[in-house]
Design an enzyme around this catalytic site. Structure first.
Site, mmCIF file in Angstrom:
data_model
loop_
_atom_site.group_PDB
_atom_site.id
_atom_site.type_symbol
_atom_site.label_atom_id
_atom_site.label_comp_id
_atom_site.label_asym_id
_atom_site.label_seq_id
_atom_site.Cartn_x
_atom_site.Cartn_y
_atom_site.Cartn_z
ATOM 1 N N SER A 448 0.781 -1.348 0.089
ATOM 2 C CA SER A 448 -0.008 0.112 -0.002
ATOM 3 C C SER A 448 0.861 1.242 -0.065
ATOM 4 C CB SER A 448 -0.934 -0.043 1.171
ATOM 5 O OG SER A 448 -0.362 -0.044 2.412
ATOM 6 N N GLU A 499 -2.556 -0.071 -3.877
ATOM 7 C CA GLU A 499 -3.951 -0.631 -3.078
ATOM 8 C C GLU A 499 -4.715 0.775 -2.801
ATOM 9 O OE1 GLU A 499 -2.851 -3.092 0.328
ATOM 10 O OE2 GLU A 499 -1.304 -4.164 -0.834
ATOM 11 N N HIS A 656 4.259 -11.914 3.235
ATOM 12 C CA HIS A 656 4.604 -10.851 4.008
ATOM 13 C C HIS A 656 3.998 -10.963 5.515
ATOM 14 C CE1 HIS A 656 4.935 -6.841 5.854
ATOM 15 N NE2 HIS A 656 3.732 -6.887 6.163
ATOM 16 N N CYS A 658 3.755 -9.394 9.322
ATOM 17 C CA CYS A 658 3.889 -8.071 10.152
ATOM 18 C C CYS A 658 4.074 -8.190 11.632
ATOM 19 C CB CYS A 658 3.526 -6.876 9.844
ATOM 20 S SG CYS A 658 1.670 -7.157 9.516
ATOM 21 N N HIS A 709 6.158 2.255 11.425
ATOM 22 C CA HIS A 709 5.057 2.815 12.186
ATOM 23 C C HIS A 709 5.697 4.266 12.913
ATOM 24 C CE1 HIS A 709 5.418 -1.683 12.047
ATOM 25 N NE2 HIS A 709 4.118 -1.607 12.332
ATOM 26 N N CYS A 741 6.452 -2.997 6.400
ATOM 27 C CA CYS A 741 4.968 -3.119 6.309
ATOM 28 C C CYS A 741 4.367 -1.953 5.085
ATOM 29 C CB CYS A 741 4.351 -2.907 7.578
ATOM 30 S SG CYS A 741 2.556 -3.654 7.655
HETATM 31 N N1 GLN Z 1 -0.034 -5.496 1.548
HETATM 32 C C1 GLN Z 1 -0.706 -4.833 2.726
HETATM 33 C C2 GLN Z 1 0.015 -3.385 2.823
HETATM 34 O O1 GLN Z 1 0.759 -3.178 2.122
HETATM 35 C C3 GLN Z 1 0.112 -5.509 3.863
HETATM 36 C C4 GLN Z 1 -0.728 -4.986 5.086
HETATM 37 C C5 GLN Z 1 -0.313 -5.582 6.295
HETATM 38 O O2 GLN Z 1 0.694 -6.379 6.444
HETATM 39 N N2 GLN Z 1 -1.031 -5.498 7.522
HETATM 40 O O3 GLN Z 1 -0.809 -2.634 3.276
HETATM 41 ZN ZN ZN Z 2 2.528 -5.597 7.534
#
Ligand code: GLN
Ligand code: ZN
Length: 778
Positions: A448, A499, A656, A658, A709, A741
């Site tokens: 995203s 996204e 992925h 997180c 974050h 992330c």
């Molecule tokens: N593909 C999602 C993003 O980039 C992954 C989000 C996540 O890992 N919580 O937002």
């Molecule tokens: Zn993530």
């Protein structure tokens, strides 16, 4: 013998999220503390009146919270970390919110915190983590060596008095001392070592409640459903030997699972009552009855507090009838109703047939009341409620909306080959390198890009019908194209479409899959003022048509660089939804896996060379008991593999995750066999790569080098340092360069310089590697 009804806790956020709006306007300085407190008192009064009117006999108090009940407990016992510089007698709201959200200046960082990652980060707020296996987050208590406790908040007493003034003698809810310490983080101290001092304070609290007129206190010890060490068991014995012998009667309340091997321990505690979760662990009733003293008042959690399904009341009646003739009983939800939405009556948009199968908090109390009435007065006393319940149950068992024979037969005929890639990683890797020709230290992002206020506004306007499909689509195209062009310009190697069209990584897919329904107001508290509206997975899952291919194709058409296909994995979709209770979770998950597999194959057919399947929630779905981990991991990994295994060798599958704790599950991560995994590591200084190193993780890996974050923009140097650190843990030719992330919670002003620096860091790593090669060749 009488049967009465308790609720254990009522949703605090309010029917229309009134608490959220009251809190946020107070935080924004738009309203005063007095206004916030008035709103909160109004919600409490309404909650009590509502529960009473619905038929609850035993009303909770202190289940309400302005932020979190674990934080309330810290305030109650005066556990304030030193950095807040607290020396007063009581904890005022400013301090309370500082502990929750960080102090001014850091609020921005906090608000951008990514709940989906399981924790939000701020240097000054307390850490936040998930409450057992729910999607509710609590504020982790921070305790230090030499910590002392004292009663520092009057909330629990005030709310008891407040209810009393309204005519209700409530049963205050108090998080038990042992669970509190087990959930705490200790600095230079093992939190349980602080138990003796804590018990003094708890004894004082209980004595004050007794004096105020509380006959019973609901003391929550959810940790009793976990695997316990000998030391933890001793702590429970000590605690209740001390607390249960004086003061109010204690209803020891356990939930989220069965007592299992802790039953003997619990049976010997001198408490006056015990609440058991009979939804998660229906089989624990028999052994509990055999072990418990006859004078112990049993509270039976027979209605699911964690899910939204209507109960089958006649079934429950027959299960309980004999027992209800022999001893007094309390009927309750399995756990606090905090984890369910408030009232189904607001759901005017659901298909009536589906609505008929559901029960939210309000309906669950009605169910308990009808059941208690029947047990007290005979089945006919609840004739209408029982008939409606039975009709709904039969309808749900047979509805064609739920049961799709094509899905069942497809699952049944799934053979072993569907669960693994055709070739092993090493040969896939060669094929992928040939197709993709990526440089060393390839750069990418997690998916995203910033969901700016403009993006949100456009989405809201589209939902309201203020802009039509074509205009919305056009808007999204412009955003997507700009994001793709910009990624190209700064030299990223593997691009994403951004996204922009997605409201949420689970909802977006749920809305396009058969078998999911969505509520209008089914909000459940996630943390503080934040709520989520989980999709309802009610039926067999299938995918009527491709979900992401059009957007992928549009984005790929803008560039010659590889464009990642971007999907949410089946385990994450499952774990962040209300799921079916009429079949095992793993069956629902396999169905979702098949639907996502179809999407993966369609992306491949459209030309995608790289497809990422996010499994953000795979780890947090781990069962509470260790003994159940392996079974969960087996089916969770299998589901991932079902989605990922239908592609050619030269199609690269990414995943992925997180979170920052891979120890204990690294084997399962390896077994997922994704060609590339990206993970969160920036804040732990690559420490969590240890798990990957000692396991010799064979596939490629993107340890996050940019902590998304935080609003901080990392310097190139920081990221090269992290990459060099990473290269000490895993072979350099396995390393990818990416953020921690997705970037949806960040601003473009932060993202732009950060990614430019990230690309520069990757380039300098490449240059370094080339120089090294040249040197070695000499
Ligand atoms: N593909 C999602 C993003 O980039 C992954 C989000 C996540 O890992 N919580 O937002
Ligand atoms: Zn993530």
């Amino acid at each position: 013998m009488t049967v009465s009804v308790a609720t254990l806790g009522f949703p605090r956020i309010g029917l229309r999220r009134e608490l959220k709006f009251a809190l946020e306007s107070y935080w924004a300085g738009k309203t005063t503390l007095a206004e916030l407190q008035t709103a909160a008192a109004g919600l409490r009064a309404l909650g009590w009146a509502r529960q009473k009117a619905l038929g609850a006999d035993i009303l909770p108090s202190n289940d309400f919270s302005l932020y979190d009940h674990v934080l309330d407990t810290s305030a109650l016992i005066g556990a304030v970390p030193a950095r807040y510089d607290w020396s007063g007698e009581t904890i005022n709201p400013d301090l309370y919110f500082a502990m929750a959200r960080g102090v001014q200046g850091n609020e921005k960082a906090r608000d951008a915190g990514h709940a989906a990652c399981g924790h939000a980060h701020d240097t000054t707020a307390q850490e936040m983590t998930k409450w057992f296996d729910t999607n509710y987050h609590f504020m982790v208590p921070e305790l230090t060596a030499g910590q002392t406790f004292k009663v520092a908040s009057t909330k629990i007493f005030d709310e008891f008095e407040e209810a009393k003034a309204l005519g209700y003698v409530t049963r205050p809810v108090l998080l038990g001392p042992v669970s509190y310490l087990m959930l705490a983080k200790g600095k230079a101290v093992e939190p349980l070592a602080l138990l003796p001092g804590l018990l003094d304070t708890y004894a004082e609290i209980l004595a004050r409640l007794a004096k105020a007129g509380a006959e019973w206190v609901q003391i929550d010890e959810p940790c009793l459903v976990l695997d316990l060490t000998a030391e933890q068991r001793t702590a429970f014995e000590r605690a209740y030997a001390r607390l249960a012998t004086r003061g109010p009667k204690l209803m020891l309340t356990t939930y989220f699972g069965g007592l299992g091997d802790n039953l003997d321990l619990v049976a010997d505690l001198p408490v006056h009552g015990l609440h058991l979760d009979l939804v998660r662990a229906p089989d624990q009733l028999e052994p509990a009855l055999a072990k418990l003293q006859p004078h112990v008042l049993l509270s039976l959690g027979v209605i699911d507090g964690r899910n939204i399904w209507r109960a089958n009341l006649p079934d429950l009646y027959w299960r309980l009838k004999e027992l209800a003739g022999k001893r007094d009983l309390i009927l309750a939800p399995s756990c606090s109703l905090l984890h369910t939405p408030v009232d189904l009556a607001l759901e005017t948009g659901l298909a009536p047939e589906i609505a008929q199968w559901l029960a939210f908090a309000v309906q669950k109390i009605e169910e308990l009341a009808a059941l208690a009435k029947a047990l007290n007065e005979g089945e006919d006393a609840s004739f209408a409620a029982f008939s409606a319940s039975r009709i709904a149950a039969v309808a749900r068992q047979t509805s064609p909306r739920i049961h799709n024979p094509a899905v069942a037969s497809r699952l049944a005929s799934l053979d072993e080959s569907a669960t693994h890639r055709a070739a092993p990683f090493t040969s896939r890797r060669t094929a992928q390198q040939k197709r993709l020709a990526l440089p060393a230290y390839p750069t990418t992002t997690i998916g995203s890009f910033p969901q700016t206020p403009e993006v949100r506004k456009a989405r809201a306007a589209h939902i309201k019908g203020e802009i039509d499909d074509a205009a919305y689509d056009q808007y999204l195209r412009v955003e997507t194209r700009a994001a793709v062009k910009w990624q190209e310009e700064i030299g990223l190697d593997v691009l994403v479409h951004g996204e922009f069209e997605r409201n949420d990584m689970v909802q977006y897919f749920g809305e396009q899959l058969a078998g999911f329904a969505f509520t209008r107001a089914g909000w459940v508290q996630s943390y503080g003022s934040r709520c989520v509206r989980p999709p309802i997975l009610y039926g067999d899952v299938s995918r009527p048509e491709p979900m992401t291919v059009a957007w992928w194709r549009y984005a790929q058409d803008q560039t010659d660089k590889p464009m990642k296909g971007m999907l949410t994995g089946p385990v994450t979709i499952l774990n962040w939804s209300f799921v079916r209770d009429d079949q095992p979770r793993e069956t629902s998950c396999r169905q979702i896996a098949l639907a996502i597999r179809d999407e993966v194959q369609d992306l491949e057919a459209a030309g995608a060379a790289i497809i990422q399947i996010d499994e953000a929630a795979l780890r947090e779905g781990l069962p509470l008991r260790r003994s159940e981990w392996q079974h969960y991991l087996d089916w969770a990994v299998e589901c991932f593999r079902i989605t990922a295994s239908g592609v050619r060798d030269d199609t690269q599958i990414h995943t992925h995750m997180c979170y920052s704790e891979f120890n204990g599950i690294i084997r399962a991560i390896g077994a997922m066999d994704a060609d590339v995994i990206s993970i969160e590591t920036a804040r732990s200084q690559m420490e969590l790569l240890d798990a990957f190193a000692s396991y010799s993780y064979p596939n490629e890996i993107g340890p996050g080098v940019y902590d998304i974050h935080s609003p901080r923009i990392p310097a190139k140097r920081e990221m090269t340092d992290l990459l060099m650190l990473a290269a000490k843990h895993v072979p350099a030719d396995q390393i990818w360069v990416n953020p921690d992330c997705g970037l949806k919670t960040r601003k473009w002003d932060e993202v732009r310089p950060a990614l430019v620096a990230m690309v520069a860091a990757a380039k300098s790593m490449r240059a370094r590697a080339l120089a090294k090669e040249a040197y070695l060749a000499k």
